[in-house]
Design an enzyme around this catalytic site. Structure first.
Site, PDB file in Angstrom:
ATOM      1  N   SER A 116       1.111  -1.299  -0.442  1.00 23.38           N
ATOM      2  CA  SER A 116      -0.175   0.423   0.193  1.00 23.38           C
ATOM      3  C   SER A 116       0.436   0.736   0.037  1.00 23.38           C
ATOM      4  O   SER A 116       1.500   1.375  -1.414  1.00 23.38           O
ATOM      5  CB  SER A 116      -0.969   0.081   1.332  1.00 23.38           C
ATOM      6  OG  SER A 116      -1.551   0.943   0.694  1.00 23.38           O
ATOM      7  N   HIS A 117       0.188   2.255   1.115  1.00 25.64           N
ATOM      8  CA  HIS A 117       1.159   3.483   1.008  1.00 25.64           C
ATOM      9  C   HIS A 117       2.579   2.951   1.673  1.00 25.64           C
ATOM     10  O   HIS A 117       3.640   4.471   1.563  1.00 25.64           O
ATOM     11  CB  HIS A 117       0.423   4.364   1.744  1.00 25.64           C
ATOM     12  CG  HIS A 117       0.187   3.580   2.735  1.00 25.64           C
ATOM     13  ND1 HIS A 117      -0.341   2.682   3.017  1.00 25.64           N
ATOM     14  CD2 HIS A 117       1.106   3.769   3.664  1.00 25.64           C
ATOM     15  CE1 HIS A 117      -0.458   2.381   5.314  1.00 25.64           C
ATOM     16  NE2 HIS A 117       0.190   3.119   5.601  1.00 25.64           N
ATOM     17  N   ASP A 281      -2.430   6.613  -3.613  1.00 20.59           N
ATOM     18  CA  ASP A 281      -0.738   5.846  -2.594  1.00 20.59           C
ATOM     19  C   ASP A 281      -0.528   4.544  -4.203  1.00 20.59           C
ATOM     20  O   ASP A 281      -0.550   4.979  -4.248  1.00 20.59           O
ATOM     21  CB  ASP A 281      -1.566   5.355  -1.569  1.00 20.59           C
ATOM     22  CG  ASP A 281      -2.286   4.001  -1.717  1.00 20.59           C
ATOM     23  OD1 ASP A 281      -2.993   4.121  -2.736  1.00 20.59           O
ATOM     24  OD2 ASP A 281      -2.172   2.750  -0.925  1.00 20.59           O
ATOM     25  N   ASP A 283      -0.932   1.762  -3.767  1.00 21.02           N
ATOM     26  CA  ASP A 283      -0.954   0.579  -4.673  1.00 21.02           C
ATOM     27  C   ASP A 283      -2.517   1.674  -4.987  1.00 21.02           C
ATOM     28  O   ASP A 283      -3.710  -0.024  -6.234  1.00 21.02           O
ATOM     29  CB  ASP A 283      -1.812  -1.001  -4.060  1.00 21.02           C
ATOM     30  CG  ASP A 283      -2.584  -0.468  -2.953  1.00 21.02           C
ATOM     31  OD1 ASP A 283      -2.335   0.316  -2.062  1.00 21.02           O
ATOM     32  OD2 ASP A 283      -3.116  -1.581  -2.335  1.00 21.02           O
ATOM     33  N   ASP A 285      -5.867   2.810  -3.839  1.00 25.18           N
ATOM     34  CA  ASP A 285      -6.968   2.064  -3.104  1.00 25.18           C
ATOM     35  C   ASP A 285      -7.147   3.392  -2.252  1.00 25.18           C
ATOM     36  O   ASP A 285      -8.092   3.989  -2.064  1.00 25.18           O
ATOM     37  CB  ASP A 285      -6.786   1.231  -2.302  1.00 25.18           C
ATOM     38  CG  ASP A 285      -5.662   1.407  -1.364  1.00 25.18           C
ATOM     39  OD1 ASP A 285      -5.178   1.560  -1.094  1.00 25.18           O
ATOM     40  OD2 ASP A 285      -6.413   0.035  -0.965  1.00 25.18           O
ATOM     41  N   ARG A 286      -6.061   4.379  -1.692  1.00 23.57           N
ATOM     42  CA  ARG A 286      -5.878   5.703  -0.874  1.00 23.57           C
ATOM     43  C   ARG A 286      -6.402   6.570  -1.913  1.00 23.57           C
ATOM     44  O   ARG A 286      -6.165   6.402  -3.223  1.00 23.57           O
ATOM     45  CB  ARG A 286      -5.364   5.796  -0.151  1.00 23.57           C
ATOM     46  CG  ARG A 286      -5.150   4.888   0.966  1.00 23.57           C
ATOM     47  CD  ARG A 286      -3.988   5.402   1.888  1.00 23.57           C
ATOM     48  NE  ARG A 286      -3.973   3.638   2.767  1.00 23.57           N
ATOM     49  CZ  ARG A 286      -3.409   3.930   4.100  1.00 23.57           C
ATOM     50  NH1 ARG A 286      -2.904   5.009   4.629  1.00 23.57           N
ATOM     51  NH2 ARG A 286      -3.672   2.967   4.752  1.00 23.57           N
ATOM     52  N   LYS A 380     -11.483  -0.181  -1.167  1.00 15.59           N
ATOM     53  CA  LYS A 380     -11.350   1.645  -1.327  1.00 15.59           C
ATOM     54  C   LYS A 380     -10.444   1.699  -3.096  1.00 15.59           C
ATOM     55  O   LYS A 380      -9.940   0.494  -3.027  1.00 15.59           O
ATOM     56  CB  LYS A 380     -10.372   2.123  -0.410  1.00 15.59           C
ATOM     57  CG  LYS A 380      -9.444   1.371  -0.520  1.00 15.59           C
ATOM     58  CD  LYS A 380      -8.990   2.031   1.043  1.00 15.59           C
ATOM     59  CE  LYS A 380      -8.053   2.296   1.428  1.00 15.59           C
ATOM     60  NZ  LYS A 380      -7.512   0.615   2.802  1.00 15.59           N
TER      61      LYS A 380
HETATM   62  C1  G16 Z   1      -5.164  -0.605   5.064  1.00  6.78           C
HETATM   63  C2  G16 Z   1      -6.762  -1.366   5.038  1.00  6.78           C
HETATM   64  C3  G16 Z   1      -7.789  -0.029   5.604  1.00  6.78           C
HETATM   65  C4  G16 Z   1      -7.086   0.165   6.960  1.00  6.78           C
HETATM   66  C5  G16 Z   1      -5.699   0.800   6.658  1.00  6.78           C
HETATM   67  C6  G16 Z   1      -5.316   0.826   8.258  1.00  6.78           C
HETATM   68  O1  G16 Z   1      -5.405   0.107   3.752  1.00  6.78           O
HETATM   69  O2  G16 Z   1      -7.024  -1.982   4.122  1.00  6.78           O
HETATM   70  O3  G16 Z   1      -9.068  -0.811   6.314  1.00  6.78           O
HETATM   71  O4  G16 Z   1      -7.802   1.952   7.571  1.00  6.78           O
HETATM   72  O5  G16 Z   1      -5.436   0.044   6.300  1.00  6.78           O
HETATM   73  O6  G16 Z   1      -5.212   0.789   8.881  1.00  6.78           O
HETATM   74  P1  G16 Z   1      -4.006   0.320  10.304  1.00  6.78           P
HETATM   75  O7  G16 Z   1      -4.939   1.096  11.018  1.00  6.78           O
HETATM   76  O8  G16 Z   1      -4.500  -1.452  10.949  1.00  6.78           O
HETATM   77  O9  G16 Z   1      -2.929   0.774  10.107  1.00  6.78           O
HETATM   78  P2  G16 Z   1      -4.061   0.296   3.033  1.00  6.78           P
HETATM   79  O10 G16 Z   1      -4.263   0.797   2.264  1.00  6.78           O
HETATM   80  O11 G16 Z   1      -3.185   0.136   3.772  1.00  6.78           O
HETATM   81  O12 G16 Z   1      -4.525  -1.138   2.493  1.00  6.78           O
END
Ligand code: G16
Length: 547
Positions: A116-117, A281, A283, A285-286, A380
């Site tokens: 992800s990010h 971000d 990947d 999705d954000r 997302k």
């Molecule tokens: C993931 C999850 C999200 C979550 C985020 C933060 O996002 O898909 O549902 O809100 O992590 O999670 P945490 O607070 O546990 O770090 P992504 O964009 O990182 O895949």
């Protein structure tokens, strides 16, 4: 090509977090580590009838180790009985596009390679997650089954073979496995065209009075944004910044917030600010949304999309319902109340929206962590949110700031901030949470400064569709009048623990809606740190990140 069974041994740390398994690249590169996890996924899903008949989608955000991992997955998929793989060209697929592809081709599911990010590169992060046939992340039952397999695994199967060339679109045979290499953008772009009024957005983006920038952060949305914004919608060349996906994201952190999208922020600041800015971000999705000299919180963004959904063709008939993760502000609840819509509060993690979306109980959902999405996929979706905003701006003909101020006038403003204490010790973080959990029992009714505690608990969620129960999803301290302090530990970090503290308060007085959230929330911020004794347990005096 030769089938081999490789003797292995379990790793104790392959429990998927909030969104799959995320670790340092070096950890994934250890002998057997990646293979063990993939074999554990296959073992956990084996027994399903469509295992061999339906396709498995594979793709990732292009970060360092993406290519090597895909070759390993192909070689393991063949021996494990898969009949067909659908892979994004050069191994690329954004997370929302992977979800769209799984759904469109009615695939068995998909393996998405991304952290992800989180930063990328040989010393940075990598990740893997499995998505099911609905296009969404595996639910808790399945991720737990994968983890259990990983704890007892003693071998995995693969073929010894040359790598496959993933650069040419088309079908090829890899022994008994057929491999379809697809354009990573086409199916996703088609879906966006069905949902949004491209004609109106094109008029906006080509008008002399409107300037926008989209920061792809040298990550996966570059090619998607170039095709959709610049080629299909006619935005001027140069609208998309940092458009080329790089394995290390150019050494930057592909996290769409003000700290990591500084150039974009600059272009949206000052007298010559552009009208609209957005970033996505690693990947894809954000999303982060900016107006001229104006930052939109993800929680507000969700509320505005919900309130304006009927302006957008894909949602013109209204919404079935909405959902937000528990720590996300209550702004969308107010819109739901006014529109008489069901509103669900789920634990953090997109996987919790899946059942609600599949059952048709909700149409839109979102999280404070820069995530917004709808029933068009089961992830997302960053670029989708940007197009949604552009569609609203095109129809309303007003600025981002005006739209938000009118929204606050009508619903009140939910002041909101999240304070992150990163890479604190696991022990300190656990002790802090345990102490807080005990404290919840004594807080109700207490007067703390100008706030009175109405209730306090450790959030538990019963899924309204399958009635599964998820406990320990975060400590909530709910004040009279709706202010909240929430604490939870992140499930996505790769170093130590990250404590997240979420603080919010509702302001209905229009004359008090333009303050800096850190000021407006200062008393609650102090209370939050005193109640949890953050300094005592973490040794930190202030957060590393404030959003
Ligand atoms: C993931 C999850 C999200 C979550 C985020 C933060 O996002 O898909 O549902 O809100 O992590 O999670 P945490 O607070 O546990 O770090 P992504 O964009 O990182 O895949």
């Amino acid at each position: 090509m030769k089938n081999i069974t490789v003797d292995s041994h379990p790793f104790a740390d392959q429990k998927p977090g909030t969104s799959g398994l995320r670790k340092k690249v070096k950890q994934f590169q250890q002998p057997h580590y990646l293979e063990n996890f993939i074999q554990s996924v296959f073992n956990a899903i084996r027994g399903n009838d469509s295992f061999a008949e339906k396709a498995l989608v594979v793709g990732g955000d292009g970060r360092f180790y993406n290519r090597e991992a895909i070759q390993i997955i192909m070689k393991m998929a063949l021996v494990n009985g898969f009949g067909k793989l659908i892979i994004g060209q050069n191994g690329l697929l954004s997370t929302p596009a992977a979800s769209a592809v799984i759904r469109k081709y009615q695939a068995f599911g998909g393996i998405i390679l991304s952290a992800s990010h989180n930063p990328g590169g040989p010393d940075a992060d990598f990740g893997i997650k499995f998505n099911t046939a609905n296009g969404g992340p595996a639910n808790e039952e399945l991720t737990e089954a994968i983890f259990q397999h990983s704890l007892s695994i003693d071998r995995y199967q693969m073929v010894e073979a040359e790598d496959i060339d993933l650069s040419q679109i088309g079908s090829q045979q890899f022994d008994k496995l057929s491999v379809d290499i697809i354009d990573p953008v086409v199916d996703y772009a088609d879906l966006m065209e069905q949902l949004f009024d491209f004609q109106r957005i094109r008029e906006l983006l080509t008008s002399a009075n409107f300037r926008m920038h989209f920061d792809a952060m040298n990550a996966i949305t570059g090619p998607y944004a170039m095709t959709i914004l610049e080629q299909k919608l006619g935005a001027p060349a140069g609208t998309v910044l940092r458009a080329e996906p790089l394995p290390d994201f150019g050494g930057d952190h592909p996290d769409p917030n003000l700290a990591h999208a500084q150039d974009l922020h600059k272009r949206l600041s000052g007298d010559h600010a552009a009208d609209f800015g957005a970033a996505s971000d690693g990947d894809g999705d954000r999303n982060m949304i900016l107006g001229a000299n104006f930052y939109v919180t993800p929680s507000d963004s969700l509320a505005v999309l919900a309130a304006n959904a009927t302006l957008v063709p894909g949602y013109k008939d209204g919404l079935a319902g909405v959902a937000r993760s528990m720590p996300t502000s209550q702004a969308v609840d107010r819109v739901a109340r006014q529109l008489n819509l069901p509103c669900f509060e789920t634990p953090t993690g997109w996987k919790f929206f899946g059942n609600l979306l599949d059952a048709g109980k909700i149409t839109l959902c979102g999280e404070e962590s820069f995530g917004t999405g709808s029933n068009h996929v089961r992830e997302k979706d960053g670029l989708w949110a940007v197009l949604f905003w552009l569609n609203i701006l095109a129809v309303r003909g007003e600025s981002v700031e005006d739209i938000l101020k009118q929204h606050w006038d009508k619903f009140g403003r939910d002041y909101y901030t999240r304070h992150d204490y990163e890479a604190v010790t696991n022990d300190g973080a656990e002790l802090l949470m345990t102490a807080l959990r005990e404290k919840t029992q004594t807080l109700a009714g207490l007067q703390l400064g100008s706030y009175q505690v109405e209730s306090a608990d450790d959030f538990a969620y019963t899924d309204p569709v399958d009635e599964s129960i998820s406990q320990h999803q975060g400590i909530r301290i709910l004040m009279r009048g709706g202010s909240r302090i929430i604490y939870r530990l992140s499930g996505t970090g790769t170093e130590g623990a990250t404590l997240r503290v979420y603080i919010e308060s509702h302001e209905t007085d229009i004359n008090k809606q333009s303050e800096d959230p850190q000021n407006a929330l200062s008393e609650l911020i102090d209370l939050a740190s005193q109640i949890a004794k953050i300094n005592h347990y973490t040794g930190r005096n202030k957060p590393d990140v404030m959003t």
